[in-house]
Design an enzyme around this catalytic site. Structure first.
Site, short mmCIF file in Angstrom:
data_model
loop_
_atom_site.label_atom_id
_atom_site.label_comp_id
_atom_site.label_asym_id
_atom_site.label_seq_id
_atom_site.Cartn_x
_atom_site.Cartn_y
_atom_site.Cartn_z
N GLU A 94 12.69 -2.26 4.47
CA GLU A 94 11.63 -3.11 5.03
C GLU A 94 12.26 -4.09 6.00
O GLU A 94 13.30 -4.70 5.71
CB GLU A 94 10.91 -3.86 3.90
N ASP A 120 16.31 -2.20 10.13
CA ASP A 120 15.54 -1.21 10.86
C ASP A 120 15.72 0.16 10.18
O ASP A 120 16.84 0.63 9.99
CB ASP A 120 16.03 -1.15 12.30
N ASP A 163 1.64 1.65 10.39
CA ASP A 163 0.73 1.13 11.41
C ASP A 163 0.09 2.30 12.15
O ASP A 163 0.80 3.15 12.71
CB ASP A 163 1.50 0.24 12.38
N LYS A 213 -5.34 2.51 19.04
CA LYS A 213 -5.70 2.69 20.45
C LYS A 213 -4.93 3.87 21.03
O LYS A 213 -3.73 4.00 20.82
CB LYS A 213 -5.40 1.42 21.25
N ASP A 245 -4.79 5.43 5.67
CA ASP A 245 -6.23 5.19 5.48
C ASP A 245 -6.95 5.27 6.82
O ASP A 245 -8.08 4.80 6.95
CB ASP A 245 -6.48 3.83 4.81
N THR A 302 -3.16 1.05 -4.70
CA THR A 302 -3.01 -0.36 -4.36
C THR A 302 -4.36 -1.08 -4.46
O THR A 302 -5.42 -0.45 -4.44
CB THR A 302 -2.47 -0.53 -2.93
N LYS A 303 -4.31 -2.41 -4.58
CA LYS A 303 -5.55 -3.20 -4.63
C LYS A 303 -6.37 -2.99 -3.36
O LYS A 303 -7.59 -2.86 -3.39
CB LYS A 303 -5.22 -4.69 -4.81
N PHE A 304 -5.68 -2.95 -2.24
CA PHE A 304 -6.34 -2.73 -0.94
C PHE A 304 -7.03 -1.38 -0.93
O PHE A 304 -8.17 -1.25 -0.48
CB PHE A 304 -5.28 -2.80 0.17
N GLU A 305 -6.33 -0.37 -1.46
CA GLU A 305 -6.88 0.98 -1.48
C GLU A 305 -8.07 1.08 -2.42
O GLU A 305 -9.08 1.73 -2.11
CB GLU A 305 -5.77 1.94 -1.92
#
EC number: 2.1.1.33
Length: 237
Positions: free
Chosen positions: A93, A120, A143, A147, A179, A216-219
């Site tokens: 990370e 990296d 990410d 666009k 996602d 995950t909580k987000f998921e």
């Protein structure tokens, strides 16, 4: 967000330049994160070196090793390490608060089979990981660069797939999750075209979320809102 510099190529495969597949947003560490960096780094941190590391020396044992690219705050990675003590885990990370958070959670969970890089990921993969040494590589929710003009910044490109394959042992798996449906289609296109891989999906596209990848909580929130998540698993053959 994944911490990788990835190469940009033209249609003939000619190298053009390197572009970032992440945006460096270096926030301040909380007191707990800073404390974890100081206290846990000596035992769990891996300083980048341009030579391949000896996994047996690093972990003090012989075991299959899983590497995760861009582990965010590290909660899921620690959960996986705790659930599979028979495996070695390496996380990479670039965002320091995430590294600090991961070390804090790992110490609290008492895991001993996890090591992390604050560096990296492309450099680590290219120089510090021996060829054919990994049982699984994980890339979860990179990410999407949604666009169209930014699609070249997406980490999943043909040269990257080739790099990952070189680090996997035969039978090892590259596990991707996103996602963003358009990105899943891009991933599928790139990975299907990449030589030396076999899609583990019986239908030739995506797979159900495997048990080893925590929700995950987000998921979970996304599921409640009807949002999709796409998992892809490709085996080195």
């Amino acid at each position: 967000m994944s911490d990788v510099t990835t190469a940009e190529f033209n249609e003939e495969g000619k190298y053009l330049r390197k572009v970032r597949s992440f945006v460096l947003r270096e926030g301040r560490l909380t007191k707990g994160q800073a404390q974890a960096m100081e206290q846990q780094w000596p035992s769990m941190g891996l300083d980048y070196t341009p030579e391949a590391i000896d996994l047996v020396e690093v972990f003090g044992r012989e075991a299959d090793t899983v590497l995760e690219i861009g582990f965010g705050m590290g909660g899921s990675l620690v959960e996986m390490a705790k659930a599979s003590p028979e495996l070695n885990f390496i996380g990479i990370e670039v965002h320091k608060p995430g590294v600090g958070a991961c070390l804090s959670v790992a110490a609290e969970a008492g895991v001993t089979n996890l090591r992390v890089y604050h560096h990296d990921a492309l450099e680590v993969l290219e120089n510090s990981i021996a060829e054919g040494s990994l049982a699984r590589v994980q890339l979860f929710f990179p990410d999407p660069w949604h666009k169209k003009r930014h699609h070249k910044r997406r980490i999943v490109q043909a040269p990257f797939a080739e790099l990952i394959r070189s680090k996997l042992k035969v039978g090892g798996v590259f596990h991707l999750a996103t996602d963003w449906e358009n990105y899943s289609e891009h991933m599928l296109e790139v990975m299907t075209a990449a030589p030396g891989y076999k899609n583990q999906s019986a239908t030739g596209d995506v797979v159900e979320r495997p048990e080893h990848r925590p929700l995950t909580k987000f998921e979970a929130r996304g599921h409640r809102l009807g949002h999709g998540v796409w998992d892809l698993m490709f085996e080195r053959v």
